[in-house]
Write a protein that holds these residues in place. Structure first.
Motif, PDB file in Angstrom:
ATOM      1  N   TYR A  87     -16.376   7.691  -6.891  1.00  0.00           N
ATOM      2  CA  TYR A  87     -15.484   8.705  -7.449  1.00  0.00           C
ATOM      3  C   TYR A  87     -15.780   9.000  -8.914  1.00  0.00           C
ATOM      4  CZ  TYR A  87     -12.840   7.842  -3.225  1.00  0.00           C
ATOM      5  OH  TYR A  87     -12.470   7.692  -1.924  1.00  0.00           O
ATOM      6  N   GLU A  88     -16.949   8.658  -9.393  1.00  0.00           N
ATOM      7  CA  GLU A  88     -17.274   8.835 -10.800  1.00  0.00           C
ATOM      8  C   GLU A  88     -17.548  10.288 -11.169  1.00  0.00           C
ATOM      9  OE1 GLU A  88     -17.248   6.672 -13.341  1.00  0.00           O
ATOM     10  OE2 GLU A  88     -16.396   5.223 -11.945  1.00  0.00           O
ATOM     11  N   LEU A 112      -1.393  -4.674  10.003  1.00  0.00           N
ATOM     12  CA  LEU A 112      -1.615  -5.226   8.669  1.00  0.00           C
ATOM     13  C   LEU A 112      -3.101  -5.432   8.399  1.00  0.00           C
ATOM     14  CD1 LEU A 112       1.304  -7.799   8.418  1.00  0.00           C
ATOM     15  CD2 LEU A 112       1.083  -5.613   7.240  1.00  0.00           C
ATOM     16  N   PHE A 113      -3.843  -5.878   9.395  1.00  0.00           N
ATOM     17  CA  PHE A 113      -5.278  -6.073   9.243  1.00  0.00           C
ATOM     18  C   PHE A 113      -5.990  -4.747   9.002  1.00  0.00           C
ATOM     19  CE2 PHE A 113      -9.501  -6.119  11.222  1.00  0.00           C
ATOM     20  CZ  PHE A 113     -10.119  -7.026  10.375  1.00  0.00           C
ATOM     21  N   LEU A 114      -5.649  -3.726   9.758  1.00  0.00           N
ATOM     22  CA  LEU A 114      -6.283  -2.421   9.580  1.00  0.00           C
ATOM     23  C   LEU A 114      -5.919  -1.818   8.221  1.00  0.00           C
ATOM     24  CD1 LEU A 114      -5.937  -0.858  13.129  1.00  0.00           C
ATOM     25  CD2 LEU A 114      -8.004  -1.740  12.021  1.00  0.00           C
ATOM     26  N   GLY A 115      -4.686  -2.008   7.782  1.00  0.00           N
ATOM     27  CA  GLY A 115      -4.296  -1.522   6.461  1.00  0.00           C
ATOM     28  C   GLY A 115      -5.068  -2.230   5.359  1.00  0.00           C
ATOM     29  N   ALA A 116      -5.228  -3.559   5.485  1.00  0.00           N
ATOM     30  CA  ALA A 116      -5.987  -4.314   4.491  1.00  0.00           C
ATOM     31  C   ALA A 116      -7.457  -3.916   4.518  1.00  0.00           C
ATOM     32  CB  ALA A 116      -5.835  -5.809   4.751  1.00  0.00           C
ATOM     33  N   LEU A 117      -7.982  -3.631   5.690  1.00  0.00           N
ATOM     34  CA  LEU A 117      -9.371  -3.194   5.812  1.00  0.00           C
ATOM     35  C   LEU A 117      -9.573  -1.837   5.135  1.00  0.00           C
ATOM     36  CD1 LEU A 117     -12.046  -4.072   7.149  1.00  0.00           C
ATOM     37  CD2 LEU A 117     -11.394  -2.646   9.090  1.00  0.00           C
ATOM     38  N   GLY A 118      -8.647  -0.922   5.318  1.00  0.00           N
ATOM     39  CA  GLY A 118      -8.724   0.373   4.655  1.00  0.00           C
ATOM     40  C   GLY A 118      -8.602   0.246   3.149  1.00  0.00           C
ATOM     41  N   LEU A 119      -7.704  -0.611   2.691  1.00  0.00           N
ATOM     42  CA  LEU A 119      -7.553  -0.834   1.251  1.00  0.00           C
ATOM     43  C   LEU A 119      -8.808  -1.463   0.662  1.00  0.00           C
ATOM     44  CD1 LEU A 119      -5.723  -0.756  -1.242  1.00  0.00           C
ATOM     45  CD2 LEU A 119      -4.926  -3.039  -0.586  1.00  0.00           C
ATOM     46  N   ALA A 120      -9.400  -2.406   1.372  1.00  0.00           N
ATOM     47  CA  ALA A 120     -10.641  -3.027   0.897  1.00  0.00           C
ATOM     48  C   ALA A 120     -11.769  -2.003   0.825  1.00  0.00           C
ATOM     49  CB  ALA A 120     -11.036  -4.186   1.812  1.00  0.00           C
ATOM     50  N   GLY A 121     -11.857  -1.108   1.801  1.00  0.00           N
ATOM     51  CA  GLY A 121     -12.870  -0.063   1.774  1.00  0.00           C
ATOM     52  C   GLY A 121     -12.662   0.896   0.620  1.00  0.00           C
ATOM     53  N   PHE A 122     -11.418   1.230   0.328  1.00  0.00           N
ATOM     54  CA  PHE A 122     -11.126   2.117  -0.791  1.00  0.00           C
ATOM     55  C   PHE A 122     -11.466   1.455  -2.122  1.00  0.00           C
ATOM     56  CE2 PHE A 122      -8.007   3.569  -3.988  1.00  0.00           C
ATOM     57  CZ  PHE A 122      -8.465   4.868  -4.120  1.00  0.00           C
ATOM     58  N   LEU A 123     -11.104   0.185  -2.268  1.00  0.00           N
ATOM     59  CA  LEU A 123     -11.421  -0.521  -3.509  1.00  0.00           C
ATOM     60  C   LEU A 123     -12.923  -0.688  -3.679  1.00  0.00           C
ATOM     61  CD1 LEU A 123      -8.592  -3.193  -3.568  1.00  0.00           C
ATOM     62  CD2 LEU A 123      -8.787  -1.112  -4.936  1.00  0.00           C
ATOM     63  N   TRP A 124     -13.640  -0.903  -2.585  1.00  0.00           N
ATOM     64  CA  TRP A 124     -15.104  -0.984  -2.663  1.00  0.00           C
ATOM     65  C   TRP A 124     -15.681   0.347  -3.136  1.00  0.00           C
ATOM     66  CZ3 TRP A 124     -18.575   1.971   0.150  1.00  0.00           C
ATOM     67  CH2 TRP A 124     -19.913   1.656  -0.058  1.00  0.00           C
ATOM     68  N   ALA A 125     -15.149   1.450  -2.619  1.00  0.00           N
ATOM     69  CA  ALA A 125     -15.636   2.763  -3.027  1.00  0.00           C
ATOM     70  C   ALA A 125     -15.362   3.017  -4.504  1.00  0.00           C
ATOM     71  CB  ALA A 125     -14.990   3.850  -2.170  1.00  0.00           C
ATOM     72  N   LEU A 126     -14.219   2.567  -4.996  1.00  0.00           N
ATOM     73  CA  LEU A 126     -13.920   2.720  -6.425  1.00  0.00           C
ATOM     74  C   LEU A 126     -14.887   1.917  -7.284  1.00  0.00           C
ATOM     75  CD1 LEU A 126     -10.032   2.565  -6.715  1.00  0.00           C
ATOM     76  CD2 LEU A 126     -11.516   4.496  -7.179  1.00  0.00           C
ATOM     77  N   ARG A 127     -15.145   0.681  -6.887  1.00  0.00           N
ATOM     78  CA  ARG A 127     -16.003  -0.193  -7.688  1.00  0.00           C
ATOM     79  C   ARG A 127     -17.467   0.210  -7.624  1.00  0.00           C
ATOM     80  NH1 ARG A 127     -13.003  -5.585  -5.917  1.00  0.00           N
ATOM     81  NH2 ARG A 127     -11.277  -5.428  -7.370  1.00  0.00           N
ATOM     82  N   SER A 128     -17.888   0.841  -6.539  1.00  0.00           N
ATOM     83  CA  SER A 128     -19.296   1.216  -6.421  1.00  0.00           C
ATOM     84  C   SER A 128     -19.591   2.576  -7.035  1.00  0.00           C
ATOM     85  CB  SER A 128     -19.727   1.203  -4.957  1.00  0.00           C
ATOM     86  OG  SER A 128     -19.066   2.222  -4.237  1.00  0.00           O
ATOM     87  N   GLY A 129     -18.580   3.241  -7.601  1.00  0.00           N
ATOM     88  CA  GLY A 129     -18.810   4.484  -8.322  1.00  0.00           C
ATOM     89  C   GLY A 129     -18.796   5.726  -7.452  1.00  0.00           C
TER      90      GLY A 129
END
Length: 50
Positions: A31-32, A12-29
């Motif tokens: 995939y723009e 669960l921790f590794l899954g949350a860490l991966g999700l947090a990394g993906f959301l950070w990548a989305l917010r930092s642009g």
């Protein structure tokens, strides 16, 4: 059975860490501009790095 007590929270921790990394990548642009990177390799630049 006792190994599941350790493995489930780790998974669960590794899954949350991966999700947090993906959301950070989305917010930092990250995939723009997907087409720009694909076309940038095709551009032939005449100036050479010296």
């Amino acid at each position: 059975m006792t190994t599941l007590v350790y493995l489930i929270p780790v998974a669960l921790f590794l899954g949350a860490l991966g999700l947090a990394g993906f959301l950070w990548a989305l917010r930092s642009g990250q995939y723009e501009d997907l087409d720009g990177a694909a076309e940038r390799i095709l551009i032939d630049r005449d100036d050479k790095a010296k």
